[in-house]
Design an enzyme around this catalytic site. Sequence first.
Site, mmCIF file in Angstrom:
data_model
loop_
_atom_site.group_PDB
_atom_site.id
_atom_site.type_symbol
_atom_site.label_atom_id
_atom_site.label_comp_id
_atom_site.label_asym_id
_atom_site.label_seq_id
_atom_site.Cartn_x
_atom_site.Cartn_y
_atom_site.Cartn_z
ATOM 1 N N LYS A 131 -0.017 21.959 1.951
ATOM 2 C CA LYS A 131 0.593 21.550 0.690
ATOM 3 C C LYS A 131 0.206 20.127 0.266
ATOM 4 O O LYS A 131 0.510 19.715 -0.857
ATOM 5 C CB LYS A 131 2.106 21.686 0.774
ATOM 6 C CG LYS A 131 2.536 23.145 0.822
ATOM 7 C CD LYS A 131 4.027 23.311 0.758
ATOM 8 C CE LYS A 131 4.414 24.775 0.611
ATOM 9 N NZ LYS A 131 4.135 25.565 1.841
HETATM 10 C C1 LIG Z 1 3.939 26.930 1.877
HETATM 11 C C2 LIG Z 1 3.248 27.506 3.051
HETATM 12 C C3 LIG Z 1 2.666 28.809 3.020
HETATM 13 C C4 LIG Z 1 2.838 29.739 1.849
HETATM 14 O O1 LIG Z 1 2.109 29.352 0.718
HETATM 15 P P1 LIG Z 1 2.463 29.989 -0.696
HETATM 16 O O2 LIG Z 1 1.559 29.303 -1.654
HETATM 17 O O3 LIG Z 1 3.915 29.681 -0.949
HETATM 18 O O4 LIG Z 1 2.228 31.461 -0.605
HETATM 19 C C5 LIG Z 1 1.976 29.238 4.130
HETATM 20 N N1 LIG Z 1 1.858 28.477 5.233
HETATM 21 C C6 LIG Z 1 2.387 27.232 5.303
HETATM 22 C C7 LIG Z 1 2.239 26.459 6.547
HETATM 23 C C8 LIG Z 1 3.094 26.696 4.213
HETATM 24 O O5 LIG Z 1 3.649 25.470 4.320
#
Ligand SMILES: *Cc1c(COP(=O)(O)O)cnc(C)c1O
Length: 428
Positions: free
Chosen positions: A105
């Site tokens: 993220k």
């Molecule tokens: C947020 C997150 C996801 C999921 O991503 P999305 O875009 O919400 O589908 C997967 N793995 C990790 C480690 C995350 O922090």
Amino acid sequence: MFTSLDNSSVNDTFKDSIFNGLSIDGGLYYPKEIKILNEIIQNIRGLSNQEIGYLIMKSFINNEIPDKALKKIIKQTINFDFPIKNIQKNIFSYELFHGPTLAFKDVGASFLANSLEYYTKDRVLNILVATSGDTGAAVANSFLNKKNINVIILFPKNKISSFQQKQITTKGNNIYAVELEGDFDACQSLVKRAFNDKKLRQKINISSANSINVGRWLPQIIYYFILYKELNKINIEKEICISIPSGNFGNICAGLISKKMGLNFKKIIASTNINDTIPRYLSSGIFDPKKTKRTISNAMDVSIPNNFPRIEKIYNDNFKSLSNDLISEMVNEFQTKEEIKKTFHDSKYILDPHGAVGLVGLKRNLRNNETGVFFETAHPIKFMDSVGKILKIREDFFKINLNFNNKETIHKIKNNYNDLVDFINLIN
Ligand SMILES: *Cc1c(COP(=O)(O)O)cnc(C)c1O
């Protein structure tokens, strides 16, 4: 340049879209135009990651942010590695966790933070987010010391890992960590209430930083172009299958957009944990979310993925073409843990629970003549509670310096809207 999925007459700028989060009518923002970038794709080997990032974001923002400023934002965003690791014969792990908070993220949060800072020269903005873990960390890190921006992060007491809590509470300065006596849904509902509070919003500028914000969502497209470049450099250009561990389906939605922009992926797989609304929907045609269940891949504990309407839009709301093209796999807890063990045993590679879900989904769909890539979205050290137990290893197995040496500063509130408002007033 951005329209609303609920109202096609909406025509908002990038600036308005990132400040509003959702369109005024409540719909998700969606780009009016998705350009095909064949020239960039053909020359991709010669481009740096920052050049790729700049060209992609430019294709959506056009001249709204001047080139020099956009390049600076990209430079502050794309400043770590995105390696692919060959872990088994035709299988690669695409490691997206080399950013400052060790989860994927960081790119979206950082792009949003830097763009908002670019626009907040003349007013003070309050970012309000609820978190179940990773979002709070990425937002806290990306917004730290941004001028004229206060960040208020609500997290549920005793419900996030101590690692994740420290990532939020040790920043200080303009980052306010607010511990709420309640669960994640309670945090989320107080945040929603603040967004609907006209009286508060007349006094104070509030914006969101969750994954529906186009400033967080669109930069994820960059991952797919960088992946394509890395594979190209080792002469893999065809028969590429990718698997993305999915929760709110923002990342995979960015992948589907990258395909529209010209990238040649053969199969795109959305892998979920037992919160499997979408795999069930694609096979039955019935959208039937169940109560969210807790799993070891907790960033994907989502039963109504908030980016899914964007995916439907990519397929012009045609269920048949969507279900023919998008593959979605549910991976249960046992299968996730077994994959972590097996991969460590066979390849000496340590998966985190999210990556493990991605790998299982990939293996179910991969043929011998194809190249498979699963996205490793978090560093396993963030999930030692589960991974440590499964593999019988400890944190110091990884030679990384976690340096949380600051003191934790926590603002505590009851599950009470007025407490939140008082707090927001206090810091403004
Ligand atoms: C947020 C997150 C996801 C999921 O991503 P999305 O875009 O919400 O589908 C997967 N793995 C990790 C480690 C995350 O922090």
